[in-house]
Design an enzyme around this catalytic site. Structure first.
Site, PDB file in Angstrom:
ATOM      1  N   GLU A  15       0.849  -1.187   0.000  1.00 41.02           N
ATOM      2  CA  GLU A  15       0.000   0.000   0.000  1.00 41.02           C
ATOM      3  C   GLU A  15       0.883   1.235   0.000  1.00 41.02           C
ATOM      4  OE1 GLU A  15      -3.186  -0.376  -0.305  1.00 41.02           O
ATOM      5  OE2 GLU A  15      -3.116  -2.546  -0.033  1.00 41.02           O
ATOM      6  N   CYS A  62      -6.072   5.730   4.827  1.00 35.00           N
ATOM      7  CA  CYS A  62      -5.838   4.417   4.205  1.00 35.00           C
ATOM      8  C   CYS A  62      -7.155   3.731   3.880  1.00 35.00           C
ATOM      9  CB  CYS A  62      -5.014   3.544   5.142  1.00 35.00           C
ATOM     10  SG  CYS A  62      -4.645   1.910   4.451  1.00 35.00           S
ATOM     11  N   CYS A  65      -6.966  -0.071   6.145  1.00 35.96           N
ATOM     12  CA  CYS A  65      -7.148  -0.107   7.607  1.00 35.96           C
ATOM     13  C   CYS A  65      -7.877   1.141   8.102  1.00 35.96           C
ATOM     14  CB  CYS A  65      -5.816  -0.280   8.319  1.00 35.96           C
ATOM     15  SG  CYS A  65      -4.532   0.870   7.811  1.00 35.96           S
ATOM     16  N   HIS A  69      -8.072   3.523  11.960  1.00 36.60           N
ATOM     17  CA  HIS A  69      -7.932   4.970  12.135  1.00 36.60           C
ATOM     18  C   HIS A  69      -9.198   5.564  12.738  1.00 36.60           C
ATOM     19  CE1 HIS A  69      -3.996   5.852  10.492  1.00 36.60           C
ATOM     20  NE2 HIS A  69      -4.219   4.972   9.523  1.00 36.60           N
ATOM     21  N   ARG A 383      -1.545  -3.713  10.797  1.00 34.48           N
ATOM     22  CA  ARG A 383      -0.095  -3.670  10.606  1.00 34.48           C
ATOM     23  C   ARG A 383       0.669  -3.296  11.863  1.00 34.48           C
ATOM     24  NH1 ARG A 383      -2.848  -2.587   6.189  1.00 34.48           N
ATOM     25  NH2 ARG A 383      -2.076  -3.280   4.147  1.00 34.48           N
ATOM     26  N   SER A 406       3.353   1.618   9.995  1.00 32.17           N
ATOM     27  CA  SER A 406       4.449   1.605   9.022  1.00 32.17           C
ATOM     28  C   SER A 406       5.408   2.767   9.227  1.00 32.17           C
ATOM     29  CB  SER A 406       3.904   1.606   7.593  1.00 32.17           C
ATOM     30  OG  SER A 406       3.303   0.353   7.305  1.00 32.17           O
ATOM     31  N   CYS A 450       2.603  -0.161   4.708  1.00 34.22           N
ATOM     32  CA  CYS A 450       1.546   0.710   4.184  1.00 34.22           C
ATOM     33  C   CYS A 450       2.061   2.134   4.207  1.00 34.22           C
ATOM     34  CB  CYS A 450       0.268   0.591   5.010  1.00 34.22           C
ATOM     35  SG  CYS A 450      -1.058   1.657   4.394  1.00 34.22           S
ATOM     36  N   CYS A 453      -0.320   5.270   4.908  1.00 31.50           N
ATOM     37  CA  CYS A 453      -0.471   5.704   6.302  1.00 31.50           C
ATOM     38  C   CYS A 453       0.761   6.448   6.799  1.00 31.50           C
ATOM     39  CB  CYS A 453      -0.718   4.507   7.203  1.00 31.50           C
ATOM     40  SG  CYS A 453      -2.364   3.791   7.085  1.00 31.50           S
TER      41      CYS A 453
END
Length: 470
Positions: A15, A62, A65, A69, A383, A406, A450, A453
């Site tokens: 991502e 994102c 996910c 958030h 993640r 990330s 990702c 993010c």
């Protein structure tokens, strides 16, 4: 020792936009850089807005996910507003986010990382690909290709499960400060349950066995991608209204010890990130996002989060290890195994939570925006560790900061020159053919990075500015 430099930019099947630069000598990686090359971010967009916008706007960070958030932003505002959601709301939040975990983990294994180990037919989307050592027996390999296609349909079910209790998926509208917006009904509960049963069957009889088959065939990867071996988890899935009892515990692992987490010890360094040096080393409560796109020696839009000055890996392996569910190792293969086993654990927990819902009981605790308050919401996204921090003044957001999984895993070097977790995990990775560095990508994708993010965006003066990074 000088080596050959390999640049993979962009890294596909993740991502967002990530570049990886490694130096290889005598068939092994001797240095590595993780480069977040997309300039995004939401902290500055949120300034001056109604705090209640945060659960909706931060979900746009994102598309995979977004539920996490939304949860972190809601916890953040619950904390700032001084409100405790009712049990129904706590459970519905768990159901929505749990379904999102299942969707994300199935997506990552089959559609982002499995093709590093499974050789598909010579047609899109299985080509182009690097040449590599594809080791699975033909019957197992062919079954995994078929499961790749089956997983495309299976991912739809947890999306629908989320939407039942959140309005839609992704970027749902169901989370608000003080609770949720969707009441439990018999139809929603039964609709969630029959989909969950199908997903559980796929996880138990397809996903977990496929992950174990790859782990067996690539057992040497149990010694690759080790990294710093520091693990961090904020904990998630509250089991009661106190917030202390969770399906996954909060904690960190370092030097063979399990220790507590103190949010005050989290900082973000920016020496090698394209941000002003004066913003370095700050706790997110005082965090600042000031871009400096032509900064000498910087190589990433990702900041470098540290806990008490040290880098930590976050994600399913960290959660399962700290929770006591898994202690077999820290490596490429262990990340894939724990992701599969975690999916199984969450799917089993969802059924129990579903049965705890009580019809005709509250889903929201009344609350209003305070004139002045500070908040913090620390949860776990698929993640890894995800934190949102807010400062409210004059009923508006004065400052908002997100430190996402990330950002921890793909961070560049910090102010002391210490590599980020993924950079360190790449060190000593064997590379058989520098023109086909599939081994490097196996390490990278084991983290499920990702970058959507992890990086930031600014919209100054209501107009977009263009930055050219050279």
């Amino acid at each position: 020792m000088a080596g050959r430099k390999i640049v993979i930019d962009p890294v596909t099947r993740i991502e967002g936009h990530l570049g990886i630069e490694v130096e290889v000598a005598q068939g092994r990686v001797i240095d590595a850089r993780s480069m977040g090359t997309l300039f995004r971010g939401f902290e500055l967009i949120l300034k001056g807005r109604d705090p209640r916008d945060a659960p909706h706007l931060t979900q746009r960070i994102c598309g995979v996910c977004s539920a996490s958030h939304g949860l972190a932003a809601s916890y953040n505002l619950d904390n700032a507003f001084g409100v405790t959601p009712p049990d129904n709301a706590r459970i519905i939040r768990n159901l929505v986010v749990g379904a999102n975990y299942i969707h994300s983990h199935i997506l990552h294994f089959y559609h982002l990382s499995a093709l590093d180990y499974v050789r598909g037919p010579d047609t899109a989307p299985f080509i182009p690909r690097y040449k590599g050592d594809y080791r699975l027996p033909k019957d197992v390999n062919d079954a995994c290709v078929a499961h790749y296609l089956e997983a495309l349909k299976m991912r739809m079910l947890p999306h629908q499960m989320r939407a039942l209790f959140a309005g839609k998926a992704p970027h749902h509208v169901g989370f608000v400060p003080g609770g949720v917006t969707q009441k439990p009904t018999v139809d929603k509960i039964t609709g969630f349950l029959w989909r969950l049963r199908k997903v559980q069957d796929f996880i138990n009889n397809t996903y977990v066995p496929d992950a174990m088959a790859i782990a067996s065939a690539y057992s040497d990867y149990k010694k690759i991608g080790l990294g710093h071996k520091n693990l961090l988890a904020y904990g998630t899935f509250d089991l009661d209204s106190t917030g202390k009892n969770k399906l996954f515990k909060r904690g960190r692992y370092i030097g063979g010890k399990l220790l507590d987490v103190d949010a005050a010890k989290i900082t973000e360094d920016v020496k090698y990130s394209w941000y002003e040096d004066k913003t370095s080393g700050k706790n997110p409560t005082e965090g600042v996002t000031e871009p400096q796109p032509h900064k000498p020696d910087a190589y990433s839009w990702v900041k470098a989060p540290r806990y008490d000055g040290l880098p930590y890996e976050v994600g399913p392996l960290a959660r399962m290890w700290i929770n006591g569910d898994y202690k077999q190792g820290i490596s490429v293969i262990d990340r894939h195994i724990t992701r599969a086993l975690e999916t199984q654990k969450i799917a089993n927990a969802l059924e129990g939570w579903l049965m705890q819902l009580k019809l005709n009981e509250p889903i929201w605790t009344e609350c209003s925006v305070p004139e002045s308050a500070d908040g913090c919401g620390m949860v776990e996204a698929p993640r890894g560790a995800l934190g949102h921090w807010v400062r409210i003044r004059n009923h508006k957001i004065e400052n908002y900061q997100c430190v996402v999984p990330s950002t921890w895993n793909t961070s560049p070097r910090d102010d002391k020159g210490i590599r980020g977790p993924m950079e360190q995990a790449l060190i000593d990775t064997p590379v058989a053919d520098p023109d086909n560095p599939i081994e490097v990508l196996r390490v990278v994708r084991s983290f499920d990075p990702c970058l959507a993010c992890a990086v930031h965006l600014i919209k100054p003066n209501g107009r977009m500015k263009k930055f050219r990074v050279v």
